[in-house]
Design a protein around this motif. Structure first.
Motif, PDB file in Angstrom:
ATOM      1  N   TYR A  18       0.891  -1.169   0.000  1.00  0.00           N
ATOM      2  CA  TYR A  18       0.000   0.000   0.000  1.00  0.00           C
ATOM      3  C   TYR A  18       0.921   1.208   0.000  1.00  0.00           C
ATOM      4  O   TYR A  18       1.593   1.448   1.008  1.00  0.00           O
ATOM      5  CB  TYR A  18      -0.865   0.043   1.257  1.00  0.00           C
ATOM      6  CG  TYR A  18      -1.832  -1.108   1.420  1.00  0.00           C
ATOM      7  CD1 TYR A  18      -2.968  -1.218   0.618  1.00  0.00           C
ATOM      8  CD2 TYR A  18      -1.639  -2.063   2.417  1.00  0.00           C
ATOM      9  CE1 TYR A  18      -3.868  -2.255   0.787  1.00  0.00           C
ATOM     10  CE2 TYR A  18      -2.541  -3.099   2.595  1.00  0.00           C
ATOM     11  CZ  TYR A  18      -3.644  -3.190   1.777  1.00  0.00           C
ATOM     12  OH  TYR A  18      -4.531  -4.217   1.953  1.00  0.00           O
ATOM     13  N   ILE A  21       4.349   0.992   1.781  1.00  0.00           N
ATOM     14  CA  ILE A  21       4.381  -0.039   2.839  1.00  0.00           C
ATOM     15  C   ILE A  21       4.038  -1.412   2.272  1.00  0.00           C
ATOM     16  O   ILE A  21       2.986  -1.591   1.641  1.00  0.00           O
ATOM     17  CB  ILE A  21       3.355   0.304   3.952  1.00  0.00           C
ATOM     18  CG1 ILE A  21       3.708   1.650   4.588  1.00  0.00           C
ATOM     19  CG2 ILE A  21       3.281  -0.792   5.013  1.00  0.00           C
ATOM     20  CD1 ILE A  21       2.624   2.199   5.473  1.00  0.00           C
ATOM     21  N   ALA A  23       2.539  -4.639   2.958  1.00  0.00           N
ATOM     22  CA  ALA A  23       1.673  -5.272   3.959  1.00  0.00           C
ATOM     23  C   ALA A  23       1.882  -6.775   3.955  1.00  0.00           C
ATOM     24  O   ALA A  23       1.790  -7.426   4.993  1.00  0.00           O
ATOM     25  CB  ALA A  23       0.210  -4.947   3.652  1.00  0.00           C
ATOM     26  N   ASN A  43      -1.387  -6.608  15.351  1.00  0.00           N
ATOM     27  CA  ASN A  43      -2.121  -5.651  14.512  1.00  0.00           C
ATOM     28  C   ASN A  43      -1.220  -5.188  13.388  1.00  0.00           C
ATOM     29  O   ASN A  43      -0.039  -4.910  13.598  1.00  0.00           O
ATOM     30  CB  ASN A  43      -2.536  -4.418  15.337  1.00  0.00           C
ATOM     31  CG  ASN A  43      -3.609  -4.720  16.374  1.00  0.00           C
ATOM     32  OD1 ASN A  43      -3.504  -4.303  17.510  1.00  0.00           O
ATOM     33  ND2 ASN A  43      -4.617  -5.456  16.001  1.00  0.00           N
ATOM     34  N   GLY A  44      -1.795  -5.140  12.189  1.00  0.00           N
ATOM     35  CA  GLY A  44      -1.035  -4.630  11.046  1.00  0.00           C
ATOM     36  C   GLY A  44      -0.090  -5.650  10.428  1.00  0.00           C
ATOM     37  O   GLY A  44       0.699  -5.313   9.534  1.00  0.00           O
ATOM     38  N   ALA A  45      -0.159  -6.914  10.858  1.00  0.00           N
ATOM     39  CA  ALA A  45       0.780  -7.933  10.350  1.00  0.00           C
ATOM     40  C   ALA A  45       0.504  -8.324   8.903  1.00  0.00           C
ATOM     41  O   ALA A  45       1.376  -8.866   8.224  1.00  0.00           O
ATOM     42  CB  ALA A  45       0.722  -9.179  11.240  1.00  0.00           C
ATOM     43  N   GLY A  46      -0.731  -8.099   8.440  1.00  0.00           N
ATOM     44  CA  GLY A  46      -1.073  -8.443   7.056  1.00  0.00           C
ATOM     45  C   GLY A  46      -2.088  -9.567   6.924  1.00  0.00           C
ATOM     46  O   GLY A  46      -2.305 -10.090   5.829  1.00  0.00           O
ATOM     47  N   LYS A  47      -2.739  -9.918   8.023  1.00  0.00           N
ATOM     48  CA  LYS A  47      -3.691 -11.045   8.004  1.00  0.00           C
ATOM     49  C   LYS A  47      -4.916 -10.733   7.148  1.00  0.00           C
ATOM     50  O   LYS A  47      -5.291 -11.501   6.268  1.00  0.00           O
ATOM     51  CB  LYS A  47      -4.143 -11.381   9.446  1.00  0.00           C
ATOM     52  CG  LYS A  47      -3.011 -11.680  10.391  1.00  0.00           C
ATOM     53  CD  LYS A  47      -3.472 -11.933  11.793  1.00  0.00           C
ATOM     54  CE  LYS A  47      -4.147 -10.749  12.480  1.00  0.00           C
ATOM     55  NZ  LYS A  47      -3.252  -9.614  12.772  1.00  0.00           N
ATOM     56  N   THR A  48      -5.555  -9.593   7.425  1.00  0.00           N
ATOM     57  CA  THR A  48      -6.773  -9.246   6.683  1.00  0.00           C
ATOM     58  C   THR A  48      -6.469  -9.055   5.208  1.00  0.00           C
ATOM     59  O   THR A  48      -7.222  -9.509   4.338  1.00  0.00           O
ATOM     60  CB  THR A  48      -7.422  -7.975   7.285  1.00  0.00           C
ATOM     61  OG1 THR A  48      -7.691  -8.241   8.663  1.00  0.00           O
ATOM     62  CG2 THR A  48      -8.709  -7.607   6.580  1.00  0.00           C
ATOM     63  N   THR A  49      -5.345  -8.409   4.924  1.00  0.00           N
ATOM     64  CA  THR A  49      -4.968  -8.214   3.516  1.00  0.00           C
ATOM     65  C   THR A  49      -4.851  -9.573   2.827  1.00  0.00           C
ATOM     66  O   THR A  49      -5.368  -9.768   1.722  1.00  0.00           O
ATOM     67  CB  THR A  49      -3.635  -7.440   3.431  1.00  0.00           C
ATOM     68  OG1 THR A  49      -3.793  -6.199   4.122  1.00  0.00           O
ATOM     69  CG2 THR A  49      -3.233  -7.171   1.995  1.00  0.00           C
ATOM     70  N   ARG A  58      -9.496  -8.286  -2.873  1.00  0.00           N
ATOM     71  CA  ARG A  58      -8.346  -7.385  -3.021  1.00  0.00           C
ATOM     72  C   ARG A  58      -7.369  -8.033  -3.995  1.00  0.00           C
ATOM     73  O   ARG A  58      -7.297  -9.266  -4.059  1.00  0.00           O
ATOM     74  CB  ARG A  58      -7.687  -7.223  -1.651  1.00  0.00           C
ATOM     75  CG  ARG A  58      -7.033  -5.932  -1.444  1.00  0.00           C
ATOM     76  CD  ARG A  58      -6.590  -5.819   0.000  1.00  0.00           C
ATOM     77  NE  ARG A  58      -7.581  -5.202   0.865  1.00  0.00           N
ATOM     78  CZ  ARG A  58      -7.871  -3.906   0.862  1.00  0.00           C
ATOM     79  NH1 ARG A  58      -7.265  -3.084   0.051  1.00  0.00           N
ATOM     80  NH2 ARG A  58      -8.775  -3.429   1.690  1.00  0.00           N
ATOM     81  N   HIS A 192      -7.278 -12.776  17.610  1.00  0.00           N
ATOM     82  CA  HIS A 192      -6.226 -12.289  18.513  1.00  0.00           C
ATOM     83  C   HIS A 192      -6.278 -13.044  19.834  1.00  0.00           C
ATOM     84  O   HIS A 192      -5.524 -12.721  20.755  1.00  0.00           O
ATOM     85  CB  HIS A 192      -6.395 -10.784  18.766  1.00  0.00           C
ATOM     86  CG  HIS A 192      -5.996  -9.946  17.586  1.00  0.00           C
ATOM     87  ND1 HIS A 192      -4.723  -9.970  17.059  1.00  0.00           N
ATOM     88  CD2 HIS A 192      -6.699  -9.099  16.810  1.00  0.00           C
ATOM     89  CE1 HIS A 192      -4.657  -9.157  16.031  1.00  0.00           C
ATOM     90  NE2 HIS A 192      -5.852  -8.620  15.846  1.00  0.00           N
TER      91      HIS A 192
HETATM   92  P1  ATP Z   1      -5.262  -6.316  12.525  1.00  0.00           P
HETATM   93  O1  ATP Z   1      -4.855  -7.422  13.434  1.00  0.00           O
HETATM   94  O2  ATP Z   1      -5.076  -4.972  13.168  1.00  0.00           O
HETATM   95  O3  ATP Z   1      -6.604  -6.485  11.896  1.00  0.00           O
HETATM   96  P2  ATP Z   1      -3.929  -7.234  10.088  1.00  0.00           P
HETATM   97  O4  ATP Z   1      -2.880  -8.239  10.403  1.00  0.00           O
HETATM   98  O5  ATP Z   1      -5.225  -7.749   9.580  1.00  0.00           O
HETATM   99  O6  ATP Z   1      -4.155  -6.285  11.337  1.00  0.00           O
HETATM  100  P3  ATP Z   1      -3.842  -5.620   7.687  1.00  0.00           P
HETATM  101  O7  ATP Z   1      -5.184  -5.016   7.926  1.00  0.00           O
HETATM  102  O8  ATP Z   1      -3.729  -6.619   6.602  1.00  0.00           O
HETATM  103  O9  ATP Z   1      -3.268  -6.252   9.033  1.00  0.00           O
HETATM  104  O10 ATP Z   1      -2.819  -4.436   7.436  1.00  0.00           O
HETATM  105  C1  ATP Z   1      -1.454  -4.652   7.075  1.00  0.00           C
HETATM  106  C2  ATP Z   1      -0.784  -3.309   6.827  1.00  0.00           C
HETATM  107  O11 ATP Z   1      -1.341  -2.712   5.672  1.00  0.00           O
HETATM  108  C3  ATP Z   1      -0.939  -2.306   7.954  1.00  0.00           C
HETATM  109  O12 ATP Z   1       0.255  -1.548   8.024  1.00  0.00           O
HETATM  110  C4  ATP Z   1      -2.079  -1.416   7.487  1.00  0.00           C
HETATM  111  O13 ATP Z   1      -1.975  -0.119   8.000  1.00  0.00           O
HETATM  112  C5  ATP Z   1      -1.898  -1.420   5.982  1.00  0.00           C
HETATM  113  N1  ATP Z   1      -3.172  -1.314   5.256  1.00  0.00           N
HETATM  114  C6  ATP Z   1      -4.229  -2.169   5.325  1.00  0.00           C
HETATM  115  N2  ATP Z   1      -5.219  -1.795   4.503  1.00  0.00           N
HETATM  116  C7  ATP Z   1      -4.792  -0.665   3.884  1.00  0.00           C
HETATM  117  C8  ATP Z   1      -5.355   0.211   2.914  1.00  0.00           C
HETATM  118  N3  ATP Z   1      -6.564   0.002   2.387  1.00  0.00           N
HETATM  119  N4  ATP Z   1      -4.621   1.273   2.533  1.00  0.00           N
HETATM  120  C9  ATP Z   1      -3.392   1.498   3.033  1.00  0.00           C
HETATM  121  N5  ATP Z   1      -2.787   0.708   3.943  1.00  0.00           N
HETATM  122  C10 ATP Z   1      -3.485  -0.357   4.374  1.00  0.00           C
END
Ligand code: ATP
Length: 256
Positions: A18, A21, A23, A43-49, A58, A192
């Motif tokens: 992104y 960064i 992800a 948080n922010g590790a990249g799981k949801t992505t 996505r 979590h």
């Molecule tokens: P959480 O446990 O907080 O849900 P996560 O492991 O699911 O976190 P992601 O949501 O995949 O993490 O985010 C991974 C990284 O990508 C983070 O740094 C986040 O800020 C960034 N990110 C996620 N979605 C976007 C977006 N739409 N635009 C820009 N950056 C994004």
């Protein structure tokens, strides 16, 4: 469903940036049919992505994902028929009742189902005529799982399915997830809560800064840590505060 591959989900070398960064930095794993696969990480590790790329919501910068042997990028219509996705709660129609919401989603998939059966499965029979906005947090979570099941999916994606729930409601969702697995469905979930991953997941991937840093069953991961000489600072008792809470307040759902 015609089986194309013993691994119902395959993820190969995913990368996603992104802006500047990264992800997701080269994630690969496979999930055999019928498994509950957990994705854990800060948080922010990249799981949801990662999950959203597998679901087809996505696009990855590079790498490929397959569900039942089908490349998810080129087969979006077919993939939609065989996966269930737990939608964010603001995606629901506030003024429809639960029966009508389930009926609407079933129609969108062209499926003939009885919404009452699905609401019974997620312990919401008594709320059939209630509106979405009248539900508690736990009820909303269970409704979102019911909606993810309307198309009778082979693979179900659950992103933090018990966040914010009380211990009773959490256990009811755990039982629901176990029942869904016992029907032969594959589940990919994030959480979590480590006790939740231990209770439900056959294997977990621990993701940190966009990479998988460990992947194994919870029991094997714990054994590996102990083998390294880890000693817990906590005294391990035969019951937890969670057990005390449930002993005092009961196992029944409180939000019916
Ligand atoms: P959480 O446990 O907080 O849900 P996560 O492991 O699911 O976190 P992601 O949501 O995949 O993490 O985010 C991974 C990284 O990508 C983070 O740094 C986040 O800020 C960034 N990110 C996620 N979605 C976007 C977006 N739409 N635009 C820009 N950056 C994004």
């Amino acid at each position: 469903m015609k089986k194309n591959n013993p691994n119902i989900v395959e993820v190969k070398s995913l990368f996603k940036k992104y802006g500047d960064i990264y992800a997701v930095k080269g994630i690969s794993f496979e999930v055999p049919e019928g498994e509950i696969f957990g994705m854990l990480g800060p948080n922010g590790a990249g799981k949801t992505t990662t999950i959203e790329i597998i679901e087809g919501m996505r696009k990855a910068d590079s790498g490929t994902t397959f569900i039942n042997g089908l490349n998810t990028l080129n087969n979006q219509k077919k993939i939609k028929q065989i996966i269930g996705v737990q939608l964010q709660q603001n995606a629901f129609f506030e003024y429809l009742n639960l029966f009508e919401i389930i009926d609407l989603y079933a129609n969108l998939y062209g499926k003939k189902i009885n919404p009452s059966d699905l609401l019974f499965k997620v312990e919401l029979s008594e709320k059939e005529k209630s509106k979405f906005k009248e539900l508690s947090g736990g009820q909303k979570q269970r409704l979102s799982i019911a909606i993810a099941l309307v198309n009778d999916p082979y693979v179900l994606f659950l992103d933090e399915p018990t966040t914010g729930l009380d211990p009773q409601a959490r256990r009811h969702v755990w039982n629901l997830i176990k029942n869904i697995k016992s029907e032969g469905r594959t589940i990919i979930m994030t959480t979590h809560y480590m006790e939740e991953a231990e209770e439900l997941c056959d294997r977990v991937a621990i993701i940190d800064s966009g990479k998988i840093i460990a992947l194994d069953s919870p029991s094997n991961l714990i054994d590996k840590l102990i083998k390294k000489g880890f000693k817990s600072k906590r005294s391990i008792k035969k019951a937890s505060l969670d057990d005390v809470f449930l002993d005092l307040t009961g196992q029944e759902l409180r939000d019916t």
